[in-house]
Design an enzyme around this catalytic site. Structure first.
Site, short mmCIF file in Angstrom:
data_model
loop_
_atom_site.label_atom_id
_atom_site.label_comp_id
_atom_site.label_asym_id
_atom_site.label_seq_id
_atom_site.Cartn_x
_atom_site.Cartn_y
_atom_site.Cartn_z
N LEU A 72 0.81 -1.21 0.00
CA LEU A 72 0.00 0.00 0.00
C LEU A 72 0.84 1.27 0.00
O LEU A 72 0.33 2.35 -0.31
CB LEU A 72 -0.95 0.01 1.20
CG LEU A 72 -2.02 -1.09 1.22
CD1 LEU A 72 -2.87 -0.97 2.48
CD2 LEU A 72 -2.90 -1.02 -0.03
N LYS A 73 2.13 1.15 0.34
CA LYS A 73 3.02 2.32 0.32
C LYS A 73 3.62 2.58 -1.06
O LYS A 73 4.26 3.61 -1.28
CB LYS A 73 4.13 2.15 1.34
CG LYS A 73 3.63 2.10 2.78
CD LYS A 73 4.78 1.92 3.76
CE LYS A 73 4.29 1.87 5.19
NZ LYS A 73 5.39 1.66 6.16
N HIS A 137 -4.47 -2.00 23.11
CA HIS A 137 -5.11 -3.29 22.84
C HIS A 137 -6.32 -3.43 23.75
O HIS A 137 -6.63 -2.56 24.56
CB HIS A 137 -4.12 -4.44 23.05
CG HIS A 137 -3.20 -4.64 21.89
ND1 HIS A 137 -3.64 -4.91 20.62
CD2 HIS A 137 -1.84 -4.61 21.81
CE1 HIS A 137 -2.61 -5.04 19.81
NE2 HIS A 137 -1.50 -4.86 20.50
N ASP A 138 -6.99 -4.57 23.61
CA ASP A 138 -8.26 -4.80 24.29
C ASP A 138 -8.19 -4.47 25.78
O ASP A 138 -9.06 -3.79 26.33
CB ASP A 138 -8.68 -6.25 24.10
CG ASP A 138 -10.18 -6.44 24.17
OD1 ASP A 138 -10.72 -6.45 25.29
OD2 ASP A 138 -10.82 -6.58 23.11
N TYR A 141 -8.33 -0.75 26.45
CA TYR A 141 -9.65 -0.14 26.29
C TYR A 141 -10.52 -0.43 27.50
O TYR A 141 -11.24 0.45 27.98
CB TYR A 141 -10.32 -0.64 25.01
CG TYR A 141 -9.49 -0.47 23.77
CD1 TYR A 141 -8.85 0.75 23.51
CD2 TYR A 141 -9.32 -1.51 22.87
CE1 TYR A 141 -8.06 0.91 22.38
CE2 TYR A 141 -8.54 -1.36 21.74
CZ TYR A 141 -7.91 -0.16 21.50
OH TYR A 141 -7.14 0.00 20.37
N ASP A 167 -12.54 -5.75 21.22
CA ASP A 167 -12.38 -6.12 19.82
C ASP A 167 -13.67 -6.66 19.22
O ASP A 167 -14.04 -6.32 18.09
CB ASP A 167 -11.29 -7.17 19.68
CG ASP A 167 -9.88 -6.60 19.80
OD1 ASP A 167 -9.76 -5.36 19.85
OD2 ASP A 167 -8.93 -7.37 19.84
#
Length: 371
Positions: A72-73, A137-138, A141, A167
């Site tokens: 994608l770069k 990460h989870d 949160y 997630d």
């Protein structure tokens, strides 16, 4: 006909939230193309344990999809993807805010070539705000939304959750819900949409009762003192004589009366005016006098809302699970059939006898990008 047949999804996400969301869309009939980086692909492919060339995690979450490989770069990445982007119905991505814009693949760029596109960005803290670009990460949160703070072990420390609630329930499921709502709106208006799905935001719904307490002025909840955090004998985990555990939730009076009668709890501990900690201790003594199997037999057929805490292996082999055909769907990996991950999709929206496989890295690159 599965309801999402004919829809094209480009999934730029990795690991769990986005792939689970696109798995649900794929099971409902959508054609999902997974866009992966060269060489390594989705990091989830490398996890242990392996089933064939890829991890069990990867094949569980990515069955029934196609894979294309592209850097994608690279300067021509957006141009190479443009034919797919122009006809896509849905894009799912979970990079940090701003990354897709820098790659020329942000919503504003894509809506010029595809005004009907539904573009779903899944992130930890959303696309705006002071935490927008903070890595997490989870567990982070849950820690920063107060969820983890409401759990406490015997030593008073928060308990490490075994489920990735942010997630799954904060990311993947809200993403699917909002994508479906956006599709419905597109049916009515012809317009696409940009969806900002923030896992941190969506975790607050889990603490609705605590928010009600705090906002109403009744006081913010304290771990170990509230209805569902250990403050009552009617919602507790009790140890049995053989070292197993009973999850007891006889909250309503009718269940509590049945429960106290069956365990032969002394009368002074049955009244609503009894001191909770004393009642918990008394119930613990009664439950600790018998094995888990004995209590399971005693409670069988009774309205008491009590369950023996089982292992995941025991849960999978429960006759009720078999009767519900929860693991009837199969995936093929490593030369064998395996039970597929159950997903929250009604049976009428999916194929009953599907046998799907997870894509090998870049298997569809030539057909989809170079033809």
């Amino acid at each position: 006909m599965r309801p999402l047949e004919g829809l094209l999804v480009l999934d730029f996400s990795t690991l769990l939230p986005g792939p689970l969301a696109s798995l649900i869309l794929a099971e409902a009939g959508a054609d999902v193309i997974k866009v992966e980086r060269p060489g390594r692909g989705d990091d989830m492919r490398t996890y242990d344990p392996k089933i064939g060339d890829d991890s069990a995690n990867f094949v569980m979450l990515n069955r029934g999809k196609q894979s294309v490989v592209i850097d994608l770069k690279a300067p021509d990445a957006a141009a190479r993807l443009q034919p797919l982007l122009a006809k896509a119905d849905i894009v799912v991505e979970q990079f940090r805010p701003g990354v897709m814009d820098r790659l020329g693949l942000g919503y504003e760029a894509l809506r010029t070539i595809n005004p009907k596109l539904i573009y779903c960005s899944i992130s930890g803290w959303g696309q705006t705000g002071p935490k927008a670009k903070v890595a997490a990460h989870d567990l982070n949160y849950m820690a920063e939304t107060g969820v983890l703070g409401l759990s406490a072990g015997i030593d008073g420390a928060p308990v490490l959750p075994p489920v990735l609630a942010a997630d799954v329930a904060g990311g993947a499921l809200p993403a699917v819900m909002n994508i479906l709502l956006a599709l419905r709106r597109r049916d009515l208006t012809g317009e696409g949409a940009y969806l900002d799905v923030a896992m941190g935001d969506n975790l607050f719904a889990f603490t609705y009762w605590g928010l009600g307490n705090g906002f109403s002025g009744a006081g913010w909840p304290v771990p170990g003192r509230e209805l569902v955090t250990g403050g009552t004998p009617r919602y507790q985990i009790y140890r049995t004589s053989d070292g197993r555990y009973l999850a007891a939730a006889p909250l309503e009076d009718k269940f509590w009366e049945n429960f106290t009668r069956i365990i032969e709890l002394p009368g002074q501990f049955c009244a609503s005016s009894a001191e909770p900690r004393a009642v918990i201790a008394a119930v613990s003594e009664r439950i600790g006098a018998r094995t888990a199997a004995e209590w399971q037999q005693v409670f069988s057929g009774q309205d008491v809302c009590c369950s023996i805490v089982v292992t995941l292996e025991e849960a999978v082999n429960d006759p009720h699970v078999a009767a519900r055909r929860l693991f009837a769907h199969k995936l093929q990996a490593g030369g064998r059939d395996l039970p597929a991950l159950p997903i929250p999709l009604a049976s009428i929206f999916r194929e009953e006898a599907s046998r799907s496989v997870a894509p090998t890295l870049g298997a569809s690159t030539t057909a989809l990008l170079e033809s």
